[in-house]
Motif scaffolding. Structure first.
Motif, PDB file in Angstrom:
ATOM      1  N   SER A 214       0.816  -1.214   0.000  1.00  8.00           N
ATOM      2  CA  SER A 214       0.000   0.000   0.000  1.00  8.00           C
ATOM      3  C   SER A 214       0.853   1.269   0.000  1.00  8.00           C
ATOM      4  O   SER A 214       0.327   2.361  -0.170  1.00  8.00           O
ATOM      5  CB  SER A 214      -0.950   0.009   1.208  1.00  8.00           C
ATOM      6  N   ILE A 215       2.165   1.136   0.202  1.00 13.07           N
ATOM      7  CA  ILE A 215       3.055   2.308   0.202  1.00 13.07           C
ATOM      8  C   ILE A 215       3.870   2.281  -1.083  1.00 13.07           C
ATOM      9  O   ILE A 215       4.812   1.503  -1.210  1.00 13.07           O
ATOM     10  CB  ILE A 215       3.983   2.306   1.436  1.00 13.07           C
ATOM     11  N   PRO A 216       3.505   3.117  -2.076  1.00 14.15           N
ATOM     12  CA  PRO A 216       4.218   3.078  -3.361  1.00 14.15           C
ATOM     13  C   PRO A 216       5.677   3.481  -3.235  1.00 14.15           C
ATOM     14  O   PRO A 216       6.046   4.274  -2.374  1.00 14.15           O
ATOM     15  CB  PRO A 216       3.451   4.075  -4.236  1.00 14.15           C
ATOM     16  N   CYS A 217       6.495   2.924  -4.105  1.00 15.53           N
ATOM     17  CA  CYS A 217       7.920   3.217  -4.118  1.00 15.53           C
ATOM     18  C   CYS A 217       8.130   4.659  -4.602  1.00 15.53           C
ATOM     19  O   CYS A 217       7.747   4.996  -5.721  1.00 15.53           O
ATOM     20  CB  CYS A 217       8.634   2.242  -5.043  1.00 15.53           C
ATOM     21  N   PRO A 218       8.715   5.510  -3.767  1.00 17.13           N
ATOM     22  CA  PRO A 218       8.930   6.897  -4.187  1.00 17.13           C
ATOM     23  C   PRO A 218      10.088   7.005  -5.172  1.00 17.13           C
ATOM     24  O   PRO A 218      10.869   6.057  -5.342  1.00 17.13           O
ATOM     25  CB  PRO A 218       9.265   7.605  -2.873  1.00 17.13           C
ATOM     26  N   GLU A 219      10.219   8.141  -5.801  1.00 16.32           N
ATOM     27  CA  GLU A 219      11.315   8.360  -6.744  1.00 16.32           C
ATOM     28  C   GLU A 219      12.663   8.267  -6.039  1.00 16.32           C
ATOM     29  O   GLU A 219      13.620   7.723  -6.575  1.00 16.32           O
ATOM     30  CB  GLU A 219      11.170   9.727  -7.411  1.00 16.32           C
ATOM     31  N   VAL A 220      12.739   8.807  -4.813  1.00 16.24           N
ATOM     32  CA  VAL A 220      13.979   8.770  -4.030  1.00 16.24           C
ATOM     33  C   VAL A 220      13.687   8.077  -2.704  1.00 16.24           C
ATOM     34  O   VAL A 220      12.786   8.473  -1.972  1.00 16.24           O
ATOM     35  CB  VAL A 220      14.524  10.191  -3.763  1.00 16.24           C
ATOM     36  N   LEU A 221      14.457   7.017  -2.406  1.00 19.58           N
ATOM     37  CA  LEU A 221      14.324   6.287  -1.143  1.00 19.58           C
ATOM     38  C   LEU A 221      15.473   6.667  -0.226  1.00 19.58           C
ATOM     39  O   LEU A 221      16.643   6.615  -0.631  1.00 19.58           O
ATOM     40  CB  LEU A 221      14.414   4.786  -1.387  1.00 19.58           C
ATOM     41  N   ASP A 222      15.168   7.009   0.991  1.00 21.00           N
ATOM     42  CA  ASP A 222      16.192   7.242   2.002  1.00 21.00           C
ATOM     43  C   ASP A 222      16.581   5.882   2.567  1.00 21.00           C
ATOM     44  O   ASP A 222      15.747   5.179   3.136  1.00 21.00           O
ATOM     45  CB  ASP A 222      15.627   8.148   3.100  1.00 21.00           C
ATOM     46  N   VAL A 223      17.835   5.482   2.388  1.00 17.16           N
ATOM     47  CA  VAL A 223      18.275   4.167   2.849  1.00 17.16           C
ATOM     48  C   VAL A 223      18.761   4.187   4.297  1.00 17.16           C
ATOM     49  O   VAL A 223      19.180   3.160   4.826  1.00 17.16           O
ATOM     50  CB  VAL A 223      19.359   3.561   1.925  1.00 17.16           C
ATOM     51  N   THR A 224      18.693   5.350   4.939  1.00 21.71           N
ATOM     52  CA  THR A 224      19.100   5.472   6.331  1.00 21.71           C
ATOM     53  C   THR A 224      18.253   4.540   7.198  1.00 21.71           C
ATOM     54  O   THR A 224      17.037   4.484   7.050  1.00 21.71           O
ATOM     55  CB  THR A 224      18.914   6.919   6.821  1.00 21.71           C
ATOM     56  N   GLY A 225      18.907   3.806   8.079  1.00 26.32           N
ATOM     57  CA  GLY A 225      18.159   2.968   9.006  1.00 26.32           C
ATOM     58  C   GLY A 225      18.646   1.541   9.028  1.00 26.32           C
ATOM     59  O   GLY A 225      19.701   1.202   8.503  1.00 26.32           O
ATOM     60  N   ARG A 226      17.847   0.720   9.669  1.00 30.11           N
ATOM     61  CA  ARG A 226      18.176  -0.678   9.907  1.00 30.11           C
ATOM     62  C   ARG A 226      18.150  -1.499   8.613  1.00 30.11           C
ATOM     63  O   ARG A 226      17.650  -1.048   7.590  1.00 30.11           O
ATOM     64  CB  ARG A 226      17.196  -1.267  10.912  1.00 30.11           C
ATOM     65  N   HIS A 227      18.657  -2.718   8.710  1.00 31.84           N
ATOM     66  CA  HIS A 227      18.584  -3.704   7.622  1.00 31.84           C
ATOM     67  C   HIS A 227      17.107  -3.958   7.332  1.00 31.84           C
ATOM     68  O   HIS A 227      16.331  -4.249   8.248  1.00 31.84           O
ATOM     69  CB  HIS A 227      19.301  -4.976   8.094  1.00 31.84           C
ATOM     70  N   ARG A 228      16.714  -3.787   6.073  1.00 34.68           N
ATOM     71  CA  ARG A 228      15.295  -3.954   5.749  1.00 34.68           C
ATOM     72  C   ARG A 228      15.105  -4.088   4.237  1.00 34.68           C
ATOM     73  O   ARG A 228      16.011  -3.840   3.458  1.00 34.68           O
ATOM     74  CB  ARG A 228      14.473  -2.774   6.256  1.00 34.68           C
ATOM     75  N   VAL A 229      13.885  -4.463   3.859  1.00 31.42           N
ATOM     76  CA  VAL A 229      13.505  -4.479   2.448  1.00 31.42           C
ATOM     77  C   VAL A 229      13.256  -3.034   2.036  1.00 31.42           C
ATOM     78  O   VAL A 229      12.432  -2.345   2.628  1.00 31.42           O
ATOM     79  CB  VAL A 229      12.240  -5.333   2.212  1.00 31.42           C
ATOM     80  N   LEU A 230      13.985  -2.582   1.018  1.00 29.37           N
ATOM     81  CA  LEU A 230      13.813  -1.220   0.517  1.00 29.37           C
ATOM     82  C   LEU A 230      12.736  -1.162  -0.566  1.00 29.37           C
ATOM     83  O   LEU A 230      11.935  -0.224  -0.603  1.00 29.37           O
ATOM     84  CB  LEU A 230      15.133  -0.696  -0.043  1.00 29.37           C
ATOM     85  N   VAL A 231      12.746  -2.150  -1.470  1.00 35.89           N
ATOM     86  CA  VAL A 231      11.814  -2.186  -2.605  1.00 35.89           C
ATOM     87  C   VAL A 231      11.247  -3.589  -2.704  1.00 35.89           C
ATOM     88  O   VAL A 231      11.980  -4.576  -2.587  1.00 35.89           O
ATOM     89  CB  VAL A 231      12.540  -1.818  -3.922  1.00 35.89           C
ATOM     90  N   PHE A 232       9.929  -3.687  -2.945  1.00 37.43           N
ATOM     91  CA  PHE A 232       9.254  -4.980  -3.085  1.00 37.43           C
ATOM     92  C   PHE A 232       8.190  -4.881  -4.170  1.00 37.43           C
ATOM     93  O   PHE A 232       7.517  -3.871  -4.293  1.00 37.43           O
ATOM     94  CB  PHE A 232       8.606  -5.398  -1.767  1.00 37.43           C
ATOM     95  N   GLY A 233       8.019  -5.958  -4.913  1.00 34.78           N
ATOM     96  CA  GLY A 233       6.927  -6.018  -5.881  1.00 34.78           C
ATOM     97  C   GLY A 233       7.398  -6.646  -7.176  1.00 34.78           C
ATOM     98  O   GLY A 233       8.510  -7.145  -7.253  1.00 34.78           O
ATOM     99  N   PRO A 234       6.585  -6.688  -8.193  1.00 34.10           N
ATOM    100  CA  PRO A 234       5.211  -6.216  -8.262  1.00 34.10           C
ATOM    101  C   PRO A 234       4.157  -7.299  -8.067  1.00 34.10           C
ATOM    102  O   PRO A 234       2.978  -7.036  -8.173  1.00 34.10           O
ATOM    103  CB  PRO A 234       5.119  -5.650  -9.675  1.00 34.10           C
TER     104      PRO A 234
END
Length: 160
Positions: free
Chosen positions: A43-63
């Motif tokens: 439900s949260i669309p992938c923005p043009e620019v992703l801030d990668v700051t933070g913990r180990h996580r999935v940044l992009v998922f789909g489709p």
């Protein structure tokens, strides 16, 4: 096309009742950034620019689009800022229970393409996951999308 009263209008032929899906008919499919989500929440669309700051996580998922059985090559395309370069990332290509994975570390900022091949023995929804492998203190990722190319229609038989 301009028609006059004397010119008959052209009609499109009716579509066949069981037309193949776009994925089955095409050798290459472009999955644009708009088909992806941030993290695993679709439900949260992938923005043009992703801030990668933070913990180990999935940044992009789909489709989560259905691909038919066969051998498929995925090429994910993205750009990294200088602060996001020099860190480990993981790209996964998922189809049903089949998973292909590649860990990589871009040494500089810029545009990148990372490719994986996966073989599927049945039709199922396919997706990619792009992870940061460790926590990052700063940086940006611009995910452009992924090119999916069918290399063969059916997976090769396994030798025993």
């Amino acid at each position: 096309m301009v028609t006059s009263p004397k010119t008959p209008k052209r009609r499109k032929a009716p579509a066949p009742a069981l037309a193949p899906t776009a994925a089955a008919a095409a050798e290459e499919i472009w999955w644009d950034r708009s088909a992806f989500a941030t993290g695993v929440d679709m439900s949260i669309p992938c923005p043009e620019v992703l801030d990668v700051t933070g913990r180990h996580r999935v940044l992009v998922f789909g489709p989560m689009k259905v691909l038919p059985a066969g051998r498929w090559r995925l090429a994910a395309r993205f750009a990294l800022s200088p602060d996001a370069a020099g860190h480990d990332y993981i790209l996964q290509f998922i189809h049903g229970g089949a998973l292909a994975e590649r860990r990589f570390r871009p040494t500089s900022s810029g545009e990148f393409e990372v490719a994986l091949v996966n073989e599927f023995d049945h039709d199922a929804a396919a997706a990619i996951r792009l992870w940061n492998a460790r926590a990052l203190f700063h940086g940006e990722l611009r995910f452009h999308g992924a090119l999916v190319t069918r290399e063969s229609a059916t997976p090769p038989t396994k030798q025993e």
